[in-house]
Design a protein around this motif. Sequence first.
Motif, PDB file in Angstrom:
ATOM      1  N   ARG A 107       0.833  -1.199   0.000  1.00 43.67           N
ATOM      2  CA  ARG A 107       0.000   0.000   0.000  1.00 43.67           C
ATOM      3  C   ARG A 107       0.871   1.253   0.000  1.00 43.67           C
ATOM      4  O   ARG A 107       1.304   1.716   1.051  1.00 43.67           O
ATOM      5  N   ASP A 246      -3.856  -3.220   8.381  1.00 45.68           N
ATOM      6  CA  ASP A 246      -5.208  -2.796   8.007  1.00 45.68           C
ATOM      7  C   ASP A 246      -5.493  -1.428   8.624  1.00 45.68           C
ATOM      8  O   ASP A 246      -5.910  -0.489   7.940  1.00 45.68           O
ATOM      9  N   ASP A 250      -5.373   2.670   6.657  1.00 42.17           N
ATOM     10  CA  ASP A 250      -6.493   3.624   6.614  1.00 42.17           C
ATOM     11  C   ASP A 250      -6.068   4.948   7.244  1.00 42.17           C
ATOM     12  O   ASP A 250      -6.386   6.029   6.739  1.00 42.17           O
TER      13      ASP A 250
HETATM   14 MG    MG Z   1      -8.973  -1.974   5.781  1.00 41.83          MG
END
Ligand code: MG
Length: 352
Positions: A107, A246, A250
């Motif tokens: 990411r 995770d 964000d």
């Molecule tokens: Mg997520």
Amino acid sequence: MNYKIALLPGDGIGPEIVAQAVKVLHAAGKKFGHRFEFTEGLVGAAAIDAVGDPFPDETLRLCMDSDAVLFGAIGDPRFDNDPKAKVRPEQGLLAMRKKLGLYANIRPVSTFQSLIHKSPLRPDLVEGADFVVVRELTGGIYFGEPSGRSEDGEKAYDTSIYTREEIRRIARLGFEYAARRDKRLTLVDKANVLATSRLWRETVQAMEAEYPGIAVDYMFVDNAAMQIIQWPKKFDVMVTENMFGDILSDEASVITGSLGLLPSASVGIHTSVFEPIHGSYPQAAGKDIANPLATVLSAAMLLDIALKLTEEARAVRDVVNRSMEAGIVTEDITEGKAYRTSEVGEWLAANI
Ligand code: MG
Ligand code: IPM
């Protein structure tokens, strides 16, 4: 060349944002002389409604037979508000990751000059921030057994499990990314509390000698959550377990000014999957207002990583930058005129 791409639009805004990425990929194919053959598969709540399974075997076969998978979003409020639902859309995403062996989720977090003012953080803090979250994707508390409820329903449990080899393979990828970037790697864990985190730390410490050119540091996840906001430029490559990755990714999206801008690549053993990090945004579904850029940028990662079409990928990223500079963007990232999802897609396709 001909390439087979599986499209898994999924739920909520998934179909609209994937449709824009398809327009852009078609246009890129035309410009550079490639043919992309798209085949749609069912996943998520859409698949539960159609066939009762959030990741049907047919979808798995489609993914296995494709050169890459472009994924939209998953999730439906009907299930979010029903904690007793027997089958959940998210299980489709988790099954896909597990069955395709996608143990690494990449990411990248970077800022766009024309959007610096949209970040809730001070411009001098975010300008130039550029790091990659390398999230472990098929282990940890997301998959550990046992997980469930006691018979009387009064107790629930999840289990976090990691093996040394699972940690090594994702850490290796993190080190390789760092070697191609600014040569700094941060392992984020909770080694002051969790046994799994201590195995992560021990394993990465033992790998340092294999990568003498990389500066490694170790950070507890609570501290990392603070430093991402306070000093985002400090990070280069952040490697972490499934759940921490995770949450932190964000959080990291606020640096760019919108969750609608962050792409991701999930890679591992079988076909790689490319997807925006945001969710299905059900409030916007069907309204043609959702930001398609995270999906279009995921398509750029698909070109780059799965198909090794680097020049084509650069052209996609470049047209995305130009759309932002020209203000051809959706409502979440403009104070001026807002364009529709489909209009942004058409502009990108016409201007690549
Ligand atoms: Mg997520
Ligand atoms: C993500 C999402 C998923 C996750 C959900 C939808 C299961 O939040 O890709 O970050 O937690 O991995």
